[in-house]
Design a protein around this motif. Structure first.
Motif, PDB file in Angstrom:
ATOM      1  N   GLU A 195       5.803   1.380  -6.324  1.00  0.00           N
ATOM      2  CA  GLU A 195       6.080   1.993  -7.637  1.00  0.00           C
ATOM      3  C   GLU A 195       4.545   2.106  -8.220  1.00  0.00           C
ATOM      4  OE1 GLU A 195       7.580   3.738 -10.643  1.00  0.00           O
ATOM      5  OE2 GLU A 195       8.781   2.876  -9.102  1.00  0.00           O
ATOM      6  N   GLU A 196       3.533   1.247  -8.128  1.00  0.00           N
ATOM      7  CA  GLU A 196       2.072   1.539  -8.336  1.00  0.00           C
ATOM      8  C   GLU A 196       1.720   2.814  -7.726  1.00  0.00           C
ATOM      9  OE1 GLU A 196       0.971  -3.143  -9.509  1.00  0.00           O
ATOM     10  OE2 GLU A 196       0.873  -2.436  -7.586  1.00  0.00           O
ATOM     11  N   PHE A 197       2.011   2.921  -6.196  1.00  0.00           N
ATOM     12  CA  PHE A 197       1.583   3.827  -5.682  1.00  0.00           C
ATOM     13  C   PHE A 197       1.962   5.356  -6.283  1.00  0.00           C
ATOM     14  CE2 PHE A 197       2.392   6.598  -1.719  1.00  0.00           C
ATOM     15  CZ  PHE A 197       1.221   7.152  -1.655  1.00  0.00           C
ATOM     16  N   LYS A 198       3.175   5.336  -6.700  1.00  0.00           N
ATOM     17  CA  LYS A 198       3.850   6.490  -7.109  1.00  0.00           C
ATOM     18  C   LYS A 198       3.165   6.707  -8.581  1.00  0.00           C
ATOM     19  CE  LYS A 198       8.454   5.719  -5.224  1.00  0.00           C
ATOM     20  NZ  LYS A 198       9.612   5.585  -5.547  1.00  0.00           N
ATOM     21  N   GLN A 199       2.832   5.860  -9.295  1.00  0.00           N
ATOM     22  CA  GLN A 199       2.082   5.981 -10.632  1.00  0.00           C
ATOM     23  C   GLN A 199       1.062   6.604 -10.666  1.00  0.00           C
ATOM     24  OE1 GLN A 199       3.742   5.898 -13.592  1.00  0.00           O
ATOM     25  NE2 GLN A 199       5.647   5.597 -12.410  1.00  0.00           N
ATOM     26  N   ASN A 234       5.966  -0.015   3.837  1.00  0.00           N
ATOM     27  CA  ASN A 234       6.687  -0.959   2.876  1.00  0.00           C
ATOM     28  C   ASN A 234       5.841  -1.654   2.196  1.00  0.00           C
ATOM     29  OD1 ASN A 234       9.174  -0.816   4.349  1.00  0.00           O
ATOM     30  ND2 ASN A 234       8.305  -1.953   6.249  1.00  0.00           N
ATOM     31  N   ASN A 235       4.448  -1.705   2.597  1.00  0.00           N
ATOM     32  CA  ASN A 235       3.144  -2.289   1.892  1.00  0.00           C
ATOM     33  C   ASN A 235       2.182  -1.191   1.697  1.00  0.00           C
ATOM     34  OD1 ASN A 235       4.283  -4.941   1.159  1.00  0.00           O
ATOM     35  ND2 ASN A 235       3.934  -5.281   3.390  1.00  0.00           N
ATOM     36  N   VAL A 236       1.820  -0.786   0.761  1.00  0.00           N
ATOM     37  CA  VAL A 236       0.812   0.058   0.662  1.00  0.00           C
ATOM     38  C   VAL A 236      -0.535  -0.270   1.187  1.00  0.00           C
ATOM     39  CG1 VAL A 236      -0.432   2.033  -0.986  1.00  0.00           C
ATOM     40  CG2 VAL A 236       2.172   1.417  -1.250  1.00  0.00           C
ATOM     41  N   PRO A 237      -1.100   0.450   2.061  1.00  0.00           N
ATOM     42  CA  PRO A 237      -2.520  -0.321   2.622  1.00  0.00           C
ATOM     43  C   PRO A 237      -3.189  -0.390   1.525  1.00  0.00           C
ATOM     44  CG  PRO A 237      -1.839   1.483   3.988  1.00  0.00           C
ATOM     45  CD  PRO A 237      -1.005   1.528   2.950  1.00  0.00           C
ATOM     46  N   TRP A 290      -6.642   0.338   1.096  1.00  0.00           N
ATOM     47  CA  TRP A 290      -7.528   1.506   0.965  1.00  0.00           C
ATOM     48  C   TRP A 290      -7.095   2.595  -0.118  1.00  0.00           C
ATOM     49  CZ3 TRP A 290      -6.070   6.339   2.390  1.00  0.00           C
ATOM     50  CH2 TRP A 290      -4.959   6.532   3.255  1.00  0.00           C
ATOM     51  N   VAL A 291      -5.973   2.655  -0.017  1.00  0.00           N
ATOM     52  CA  VAL A 291      -5.077   3.686  -0.881  1.00  0.00           C
ATOM     53  C   VAL A 291      -5.342   3.718  -2.487  1.00  0.00           C
ATOM     54  CG1 VAL A 291      -3.203   4.699  -1.686  1.00  0.00           C
ATOM     55  CG2 VAL A 291      -2.946   3.812   0.727  1.00  0.00           C
ATOM     56  N   MET A 292      -5.416   2.598  -3.038  1.00  0.00           N
ATOM     57  CA  MET A 292      -5.894   2.672  -4.405  1.00  0.00           C
ATOM     58  C   MET A 292      -7.369   2.921  -4.521  1.00  0.00           C
ATOM     59  SD  MET A 292      -6.132  -0.507  -7.322  1.00  0.00           S
ATOM     60  CE  MET A 292      -4.288  -0.501  -7.576  1.00  0.00           C
ATOM     61  N   PRO A 293      -8.534   2.618  -4.129  1.00  0.00           N
ATOM     62  CA  PRO A 293      -9.842   3.194  -4.161  1.00  0.00           C
ATOM     63  C   PRO A 293      -9.974   4.718  -3.864  1.00  0.00           C
ATOM     64  CG  PRO A 293      -9.704   1.476  -2.648  1.00  0.00           C
ATOM     65  CD  PRO A 293      -8.579   1.497  -3.187  1.00  0.00           C
ATOM     66  N   PHE A 294      -9.108   5.067  -2.687  1.00  0.00           N
ATOM     67  CA  PHE A 294      -9.083   6.470  -2.481  1.00  0.00           C
ATOM     68  C   PHE A 294      -8.903   7.258  -3.437  1.00  0.00           C
ATOM     69  CE2 PHE A 294      -7.456  10.172  -0.578  1.00  0.00           C
ATOM     70  CZ  PHE A 294      -8.252  10.509   0.516  1.00  0.00           C
ATOM     71  N   ILE A 295      -7.506   6.830  -4.063  1.00  0.00           N
ATOM     72  CA  ILE A 295      -6.819   7.757  -5.180  1.00  0.00           C
ATOM     73  C   ILE A 295      -7.604   7.629  -6.348  1.00  0.00           C
ATOM     74  CG2 ILE A 295      -4.927   8.169  -6.644  1.00  0.00           C
ATOM     75  CD1 ILE A 295      -2.895   7.270  -4.250  1.00  0.00           C
TER      76      ILE A 295
END
Length: 83
Positions: free
Chosen positions: A4-8, A35-38, A40-45
């Motif tokens: 959900e955080e990933f989608k936001q 199932n679990n977002v890696p 690295w994704v948050m800093p990448f986005i």
């Protein structure tokens, strides 16, 4: 990060999952199967959002500079000084 955080975060970046896959150079199916977002994704986005913002600022500044050069060119031909 939850899905959900990933989608936001994607929404904030103006991306959907397919677009993110292309930008991140990974398979869309890989993203769909997370199932679990890696981690690295948050800093990448976040960096993608910053880069996009800086590109927008650069475009505005360049447009403003071009506009002011056009205005000043009309009042004083290149190479000639106002007296």
């Amino acid at each position: 990060m939850t899905n959900e955080e990933f989608k936001q975060l994607l929404k904030k970046a103006g991306l959907n999952k397919k677009e993110f896959a292309k930008v991140a150079n990974i398979s869309y199916n890989t993203i769909r199967n997370w199932n679990n977002v890696p981690s690295w994704v948050m800093p990448f986005i976040q960096n993608y959002i910053k880069a996009k913002t800086l590109d927008n600022v650069k475009d505005v500044v360049c447009d403003e500079v071009k506009s002011s050069n056009i205005t000043s060119d009309k009042s004083s031909p290149v190479g000639e000084k106002d007296e």
